[in-house]
Design an enzyme around this catalytic site. Structure first.
Site, PDB file in Angstrom:
ATOM      1  N   ARG A  29       0.772  -1.084   0.079  1.00 15.53           N
ATOM      2  CA  ARG A  29      -0.077  -0.057  -0.063  1.00 15.53           C
ATOM      3  C   ARG A  29       1.103   1.160  -0.048  1.00 15.53           C
ATOM      4  O   ARG A  29       0.627   2.245  -0.541  1.00 15.53           O
ATOM      5  CB  ARG A  29      -1.053   0.062   1.365  1.00 15.53           C
ATOM      6  CG  ARG A  29      -1.859   1.403   1.368  1.00 15.53           C
ATOM      7  CD  ARG A  29      -2.785   1.190   2.277  1.00 15.53           C
ATOM      8  NE  ARG A  29      -2.413   0.692   3.544  1.00 15.53           N
ATOM      9  CZ  ARG A  29      -1.774   1.202   4.702  1.00 15.53           C
ATOM     10  NH1 ARG A  29      -1.382   2.683   4.418  1.00 15.53           N
ATOM     11  NH2 ARG A  29      -1.725   0.632   5.759  1.00 15.53           N
ATOM     12  N   TYR A  34     -14.072  16.665 -18.225  1.00 18.35           N
ATOM     13  CA  TYR A  34     -14.430  15.286 -18.206  1.00 18.35           C
ATOM     14  C   TYR A  34     -15.670  15.007 -17.103  1.00 18.35           C
ATOM     15  O   TYR A  34     -15.634  15.800 -15.840  1.00 18.35           O
ATOM     16  CB  TYR A  34     -13.552  14.350 -18.103  1.00 18.35           C
ATOM     17  CG  TYR A  34     -13.969  12.857 -17.393  1.00 18.35           C
ATOM     18  CD1 TYR A  34     -14.627  11.967 -18.265  1.00 18.35           C
ATOM     19  CD2 TYR A  34     -13.575  12.330 -16.296  1.00 18.35           C
ATOM     20  CE1 TYR A  34     -15.088  10.770 -17.965  1.00 18.35           C
ATOM     21  CE2 TYR A  34     -14.259  11.153 -15.986  1.00 18.35           C
ATOM     22  CZ  TYR A  34     -14.851  10.449 -16.897  1.00 18.35           C
ATOM     23  OH  TYR A  34     -15.323   9.034 -16.290  1.00 18.35           O
ATOM     24  N   ASP A  62      -4.755  18.706 -16.622  1.00 22.10           N
ATOM     25  CA  ASP A  62      -5.142  17.206 -16.885  1.00 22.10           C
ATOM     26  C   ASP A  62      -4.641  17.005 -18.413  1.00 22.10           C
ATOM     27  O   ASP A  62      -5.067  17.919 -19.450  1.00 22.10           O
ATOM     28  CB  ASP A  62      -6.705  16.944 -17.016  1.00 22.10           C
ATOM     29  CG  ASP A  62      -6.993  15.648 -17.279  1.00 22.10           C
ATOM     30  OD1 ASP A  62      -6.390  14.959 -18.151  1.00 22.10           O
ATOM     31  OD2 ASP A  62      -8.184  15.222 -16.429  1.00 22.10           O
ATOM     32  N   LYS A 119      -6.032   5.478 -20.259  1.00 21.26           N
ATOM     33  CA  LYS A 119      -6.121   5.837 -21.605  1.00 21.26           C
ATOM     34  C   LYS A 119      -4.751   5.670 -22.644  1.00 21.26           C
ATOM     35  O   LYS A 119      -4.327   4.544 -22.565  1.00 21.26           O
ATOM     36  CB  LYS A 119      -6.520   7.380 -21.841  1.00 21.26           C
ATOM     37  CG  LYS A 119      -7.667   7.686 -20.935  1.00 21.26           C
ATOM     38  CD  LYS A 119      -9.117   6.847 -21.051  1.00 21.26           C
ATOM     39  CE  LYS A 119     -10.256   7.108 -20.467  1.00 21.26           C
ATOM     40  NZ  LYS A 119     -10.317   7.095 -18.973  1.00 21.26           N
TER      41      LYS A 119
END
Length: 382
Positions: free
Chosen positions: A49, A101, A172, A197
């Site tokens: 983690r 988005y 972004d 993406k």
């Protein structure tokens, strides 16, 4: 010696080539925890983690591609944005672009504002950003090109405003990827990616990234990712590492195809508007030429009617009607019911997103076959 971005996709500058028994593909460390030699001594890893060697390698690659000092890999793009918002406190104010988005809009409207963060949404092209900056303003958040209307924003200009007022600029960079654009070099403080993406490139896993060139931001984000447990798993880290190796060649081919398709769309009577930054008639064409090395492979176009748009979506076969982008396969998306379904109607209309708008993520198939597919779908829709 500095190496080209296409080489960075495959090799880190500090790689010696003799670690892990000479493995060319970086190993997957599929373990949750790591044993210690004795009290007070560590192998450098304690618990996945916090950090894992496979994720760490991926983060080094992405940081190198974006010319940052640190990159953090998350379980999805939205996990990255959600973690980003943990940098802010109740009462803080953010200025965000109107065309983002839909998932980011949903997060800001339903989670961030509920947590006491004030959001001012403006059209960053036509409105004066400086006039919206207040005493409690902490950051400006933009995409460029935007999703889905492909607006191009001048990153350096926004950076100068942010630095003058002592606030952060967050960009972004998903649509262009670090292969075509590096916002940190233009003055951004934090870069966001949906690694699902173009970085992954094969529509087979989810990932997200935050990248920075600032030590203070890196330290805060490292504490948050350790605390919230939003880091990317080892196997998914390996999938993104594998995808990045072909990022350069994929981006070049997809862009080449996008140019041909955009020119074809412009000639169709049923297409009322074709929005692609590579076209000379795009309002942001000169800006993107100045700040980027390419135009990407995302095209948004508006057809004559809602019925025609829906018939295209029904008729495509080689091109898949699916929600995502950036993979080797060409995908067509209906923003109003998919990526932007949760965006308020008035904001959709303001941004020009209606029932006639389609978004195309151009893949790396033969451009001739893709145009033939679109031609068939258009003819069957007539």
């Amino acid at each position: 010696m500095s190496i080209d971005v296409s080489t960075k996709c495959i090799h880190l500058e500090e790689e010696s080539g003799d670690s892990f028994y000479g493995a060319v593909s970086f190993p997957i460390f599929q373990t949750a925890t790591f044993a210690h030699p004795e009290v007070g001594k560590s192998t450098g890893y304690d618990y996945s983690r916090v950090q894992n060697p496979t994720r760490e390698q991926l983060e080094k690659v992405v940081a190198a591609l974006e010319n940052g000092i640190d990159a953090l890999a998350f379980s999805s793009g939205m996990a990255a944005v959600s973690t980003l918002m943990e940098l802010f406190r109740p009462g803080d104010h953010l200025i965000v672009d109107a065309d983002l988005y839909g998932g980011t809009v949903r997060l800001f409207d339903n989670i961030s504002e509920k947590n006491g963060i004030e959001i001012t949404r403006i059209d960053c092209i036509s409105q004066n950003v400086e006039k919206e900056i207040k005493e409690n303003t902490k950051a400006i958040y933009i995409e460029t090109p935007t999703n889905p209307m492909m607006n191009v924003l001048d990153i350096r200009a926004f950076s100068e405003i942010a630095k003058k007022r002592g606030i952060w600029l967050i960009v972004d960079n998903t649509f262009l990827s670090p292969y075509f654009q590096n916002p940190l070099d233009l003055g951004a403080d934090i870069v966001v990616h949906s690694g699902t993406k173009y970085l992954g490139g094969h529509n087979d896993t989810l990932a997200g990234f935050l990248v920075t060139a600032r030590t203070d931001i890196s330290e805060k984000l490292r504490f948050i990712i350790k605390t919230t447990g939003t880091g990317l798993a080892p196997f998914d880290s390996w999938l993104i590492l594998r995808g990045i190796k072909t990022l350069g060649i994929r981006m070049e081919k997809a862009q080449e195809n996008a140019f041909e398709i955009a020119h074809w769309l412009e000639k169709q009577n049923e297409v009322k508007k074709t929005v692609y930054p590579g076209l000379a008639n795009h309002p942001g064409h000169e800006i993107i030429k100045k700040q980027s090395r390419g135009f990407g492979a995302m095209i948004t176009f508006e057809v004559e009617s809602e019925d025609f748009a829906k018939k295209i979506l029904k008729n495509v076969r080689l091109i898949r009607f699916a929600e995502s982008l950036g993979g080797v396969e060409t995908l067509i998306t209906y923003p109003i019911t998919q990526t932007h379904a949760d965006v308020p109607k008035e904001l959709l209309l303001r941004n020009g997103i209606n029932e006639r708008v389609l978004r195309l993520s151009v893949g790396i198939e033969s451009a001739k076959d893709l145009i033939a597919e679109l031609d068939r779908a258009f003819k069957e829709a007539r």
